[in-house]
Design a protein around this motif. Structure first.
Motif, PDB file in Angstrom:
ATOM      1  N   ILE A 307      35.977  34.803  49.824  1.00  0.00           N
ATOM      2  CA  ILE A 307      37.292  35.424  50.009  1.00  0.00           C
ATOM      3  C   ILE A 307      37.142  36.921  49.811  1.00  0.00           C
ATOM      4  O   ILE A 307      36.622  37.381  48.790  1.00  0.00           O
ATOM      5  CB  ILE A 307      38.326  34.849  49.014  1.00  0.00           C
ATOM      6  N   GLN A 308      37.595  37.700  50.800  1.00  0.00           N
ATOM      7  CA  GLN A 308      37.475  39.150  50.748  1.00  0.00           C
ATOM      8  C   GLN A 308      38.869  39.769  50.887  1.00  0.00           C
ATOM      9  O   GLN A 308      39.636  39.396  51.783  1.00  0.00           O
ATOM     10  CB  GLN A 308      36.568  39.655  51.888  1.00  0.00           C
ATOM     11  N   LEU A 309      39.167  40.687  49.961  1.00  0.00           N
ATOM     12  CA  LEU A 309      40.451  41.383  49.957  1.00  0.00           C
ATOM     13  C   LEU A 309      40.196  42.871  50.116  1.00  0.00           C
ATOM     14  O   LEU A 309      39.383  43.453  49.395  1.00  0.00           O
ATOM     15  CB  LEU A 309      41.223  41.119  48.657  1.00  0.00           C
ATOM     16  N   ASN A 314      47.049  45.538  51.325  1.00  0.00           N
ATOM     17  CA  ASN A 314      47.491  44.385  50.534  1.00  0.00           C
ATOM     18  C   ASN A 314      48.233  43.359  51.388  1.00  0.00           C
ATOM     19  O   ASN A 314      49.022  42.572  50.869  1.00  0.00           O
ATOM     20  CB  ASN A 314      48.405  44.829  49.390  1.00  0.00           C
ATOM     21  N   LYS A 315      47.939  43.385  52.691  1.00  0.00           N
ATOM     22  CA  LYS A 315      48.581  42.425  53.580  1.00  0.00           C
ATOM     23  C   LYS A 315      47.594  41.550  54.339  1.00  0.00           C
ATOM     24  O   LYS A 315      48.020  40.675  55.098  1.00  0.00           O
ATOM     25  CB  LYS A 315      49.477  43.155  54.581  1.00  0.00           C
ATOM     26  N   THR A 316      46.300  41.775  54.167  1.00  0.00           N
ATOM     27  CA  THR A 316      45.297  41.001  54.910  1.00  0.00           C
ATOM     28  C   THR A 316      44.363  40.308  53.936  1.00  0.00           C
ATOM     29  O   THR A 316      44.155  40.769  52.797  1.00  0.00           O
ATOM     30  CB  THR A 316      44.474  41.910  55.833  1.00  0.00           C
ATOM     31  N   ILE A 317      43.784  39.205  54.388  1.00  0.00           N
ATOM     32  CA  ILE A 317      42.801  38.444  53.634  1.00  0.00           C
ATOM     33  C   ILE A 317      41.772  37.926  54.628  1.00  0.00           C
ATOM     34  O   ILE A 317      42.096  37.543  55.764  1.00  0.00           O
ATOM     35  CB  ILE A 317      43.463  37.296  52.842  1.00  0.00           C
ATOM     36  N   VAL A 344      49.735  40.071  50.168  1.00  0.00           N
ATOM     37  CA  VAL A 344      48.617  39.286  49.640  1.00  0.00           C
ATOM     38  C   VAL A 344      48.385  39.728  48.202  1.00  0.00           C
ATOM     39  O   VAL A 344      48.220  40.930  47.923  1.00  0.00           O
ATOM     40  CB  VAL A 344      47.336  39.482  50.489  1.00  0.00           C
ATOM     41  N   PHE A 345      48.370  38.772  47.274  1.00  0.00           N
ATOM     42  CA  PHE A 345      48.143  39.036  45.855  1.00  0.00           C
ATOM     43  C   PHE A 345      46.764  38.534  45.466  1.00  0.00           C
ATOM     44  O   PHE A 345      46.429  37.366  45.720  1.00  0.00           O
ATOM     45  CB  PHE A 345      49.200  38.349  44.992  1.00  0.00           C
ATOM     46  N   GLY A 346      45.976  39.426  44.873  1.00  0.00           N
ATOM     47  CA  GLY A 346      44.637  39.056  44.436  1.00  0.00           C
ATOM     48  C   GLY A 346      44.655  38.300  43.119  1.00  0.00           C
ATOM     49  O   GLY A 346      45.707  38.046  42.506  1.00  0.00           O
ATOM     50  N   PRO A 347      43.466  37.929  42.623  1.00  0.00           N
ATOM     51  CA  PRO A 347      43.387  37.168  41.368  1.00  0.00           C
ATOM     52  C   PRO A 347      43.911  37.942  40.156  1.00  0.00           C
ATOM     53  O   PRO A 347      44.345  37.334  39.170  1.00  0.00           O
ATOM     54  CB  PRO A 347      41.889  36.879  41.229  1.00  0.00           C
ATOM     55  N   GLN A 348      43.863  39.281  40.222  1.00  0.00           N
ATOM     56  CA  GLN A 348      44.290  40.065  39.065  1.00  0.00           C
ATOM     57  C   GLN A 348      45.802  40.338  39.057  1.00  0.00           C
ATOM     58  O   GLN A 348      46.316  40.945  38.102  1.00  0.00           O
ATOM     59  CB  GLN A 348      43.561  41.410  39.029  1.00  0.00           C
TER      60      GLN A 348
END
Length: 631
Positions: A307-309, A314-317, A344-348
């Motif tokens: 998974i790449q962010l 902050n809208k694509t994955i 898109v919200f990351g793990p943090q």
């Protein structure tokens, strides 16, 4: 003057003399004697203590005069007892009367110690007359003494009156002296008090004098120090003047910078609000369902490899996958799958960051818009954590935060004349059957529930518990009760896997009597059960039945989304209880948001790919522009 009977006396005397001598005596010839003048005895009166004595004590009885008729007059003389009482009274008062005492051995009627014969009555009468004369003499002396005592008594009475007058004067003087004595006593007490105060004041004066001397010494030292401080102060004042000039320059510069900062913040906030407003306008014009993607952190820590962010976007994955060559002659190939969502919200990302993005959507519920938010993803991807969170404030999920914002915003709107009423309900879909999560009765008495659609396209559930709530604490209590009643179980992929879809619904009704406005809306927050694969979950028995029902309802949800995306004329909402219940959110007048939760583990790549593809299909689904339910 009465005469005594002679005959009876003779008998008495004769019998007496006959008894003594034993001879018969001839009666003596009767002689007549003149009666002496009656003598009235006066007893002497003595004054004792200024009081008159009683009558019985001062006066002697008056004896009658004796008539001298021979021997018969003897019985009529005054009795010795009476005379003795008078003489004794006179003697007691201090008189000079002396009582003649007969010689020892002499008897009455005997003269010169010679006893007369019984027949010598004349001699006896003569003796008696002598005694009477003696008594009369004593009586006259007593009367004279009484007269003297009476005069003395009068003088004594006058003396007593004078003494009483003197005593009264002395008593009045004594009372005056006592009053003066009391006044002098009070003066003495006051004098003692004044003396005590004087001694106290003298002590205080001595103490103050000693303190004054100490203060004089201290004053001298302070004056010396003051002179030193004045010199220092003059130096400091010159320094302060220079610093004040510098400070004014600095303050002016700071004020200009603050104004610039405030202006920039206002411009930034206005730009952000404009961006959000334009974004919401675009989404409403597009009429599609907004989709947020959230990546769960790795359990062991670290970063996910597939998974790449993008740091700047902050809208694509991107999902990256390395595929081995089937022939072994070519090198491994890398494939990237790019997806784009509204956010898109990351793990943090924290729970607060997630909720900040949907807070405006929740606010729309108070403006009269129907709002629906649901979480989709495989089991163990963090859907329940996103929607409900933990009991701590920092980790609270979307549902409790949305409730808090709704009630706080309603309190602010009350100042503008709005009054709101809130009704909460909580239901779960377990194995294609509806269950009331707020039911607190016996399990055997649990009623059956059916989904009904009213003529105005409003979906309701029969026999469901609708609780009127007034604050967020009541709602949070209902959420805790629903979590206890919800069906969960342990699987190979999740220790506490939700085995049902839960739907929390808050009905809002607002009235503004000032502006004559009414609004009605529904806030619907859904936590969907996770999709599972038989090979990975290895469910059996009851868990297999639950997995089949969950996957079936999610498949029907995908079919409905596909029909909506293709704009088909018929949308199969009734294929499952889930799609039938969410019919108003998916194809009606509602603002809808979907969270797609994905797992970062490499062995979940297939499920993650399916979830992102489903979310992309939902994001492209057009359901029309929502309108506010206001009157």
């Amino acid at each position: 003057m009465s005469r005594l009977p002679v005959r009876s006396n003779k008998r008495v005397l004769m019998s007496s003399s006959s008894s003594e001598t034993g001879q018969d005596l001839a009666p003596a010839p009767k002689r007549i004697r003149e009666d002496p003048e009656p003598v009235v005895p006066h007893a002497a009166a003595t004054i004792i203590g200024g009081r008159w004595p009683p009558v019985a004590a001062t006066r002697a009885p008056i004896s009658r005069p004796v008539r001298g008729v021979g021997a018969a007059t003897v019985a009529a003389g005054p009795s010795r007892g009476v005379l003795k009482r008078s003489i004794a009274s006179t003697a007691a008062k201090g008189g000079s009367v002396k009582q003649t005492v007969a010689p020892t051995g002499a008897k009455p009627g005997v003269v010169g110690g010679t006893k007369r014969q019984a027949w010598d009555l004349k001699g006896k009468v003569s003796d008696m007359e002598g005694k009477i004369q003696n008594y009369q003499t004593k009586l006259k002396a007593s009367n004279q003494e009484n007269e003297t005592l009476r005069v003395t008594m009068v003088q004594s009475q006058s003396r007593v009156a004078e003494l009483e007058t003197n005593i009264a004067k002395q008593m009045s003087q004594n009372s005056e002296y006592e009053a003066e004595l009391q006044a002098l006593s009070r003066v003495r007490d006051e004098l003692e008090t004044v003396s005590s105060d004087k001694s106290t004041l003298e002590k205080e004066l001595s103490n103050l004098e000693s303190k004054y001397r100490v203060m004089e010494t201290l004053r001298d030292s302070q004056e010396t120090e003051l002179q030193t401080l004045k010199m220092t102060l003059s130096v400091q004042e010159s320094t302060l003047a220079r610093l004040q000039v510098t400070l004014r320059d600095t303050e002016e510069e700071a004020c200009s910078l603050k104004d610039t900062v405030v202006q920039q913040k206002d411009e930034l906030h206005a730009g952000e609000m404009e961006r959000r407003g334009l974004h919401n306008t675009i989404q409403e014009l597009k009429g599609n369902i907004r989709v947020f993607c959230r990546v769960r952190p790795v359990v062991e820590g670290g970063l996910s490899q597939h998974i790449q962010l993008a740091a700047s976007d902050n809208k694509t994955i991107t999902l990256a996958k390395t595929e081995e060559s089937h022939t072994g002659k070519t090198a491994d190939t890398h494939k990237n799958y790019n997806f784009s969502f509204d956010r898109v919200f990351g793990p943090q990302s924290s729970q607060q960051e997630v909720f900040d993005e949907i807070s405006l959507l929740v606010q729309s519920a108070l403006d009269g818009y129907n709002v629906c938010c649901f979480a989709y993803g495989q089991t163990g991807s963090g859907k329940t954590y996103t929607m409900e969170g933990d009991e701590f404030d920092v980790s609270r999920g979307v549902i409790p935060r949305a409730v808090t914002q709704i009630f706080r915003a309603s309190e602010k709107l009350e100042a503008q004349g709005w009054e709101f009423t809130f009704t909460a309900s909580f239901v779960e879909i377990y194995n294609e059957s509806l269950r009331d999560l707020l039911y607190s009765g016996k399990a055997s008495m649990r009623p059956e529930h059916e989904i009904r659609k009213s003529p105005n396209n409003t979906v309701t559930i029969t026999n469901l518990s609708y609780e009127r709530v007034c604050n967020e604490d009541q709602v949070l209590g209902l959420i805790m009760l629903a979590n206890q009643n919800r069906s969960t179980a342990q699987t190979t992929q999740n220790d506490r896997s939700s085995r049902s879809h839960s739907v929390f619904q808050l009905d809002i009704e607002g009235v503004n009597f000032v502006r004559d406005l009414k609004c009605k809306s529904t806030l619907c927050l859904v936590d969907l059960a996770g999709s599972e694969r038989m090979l990975k979950s290895q469910c059996q028995g009851e868990r297999f039945k639950e997995m089949t029902a969950i996957n079936g309802s999610l498949s029907n949800l995908g079919i409905v989304i596909t029909a909506l995306a293709n704009k088909e004329s018929f949308v199969p909402y009734r294929n499952s209880k889930l799609t039938y219940l969410l019919q108003g959110c998916l194809g009606g007048n509602s603002k809808t948001l979907m969270f797609v939760n994905i797992s970062p583990e490499s062995d979940s790549f297939g499920e993650t790919m399916n979830s992102l593809r489903f979310a992309s299909k939902v994001n492209g689904c057009v359901i029309g522009t929502a309108s506010a339910n206001k009157k």
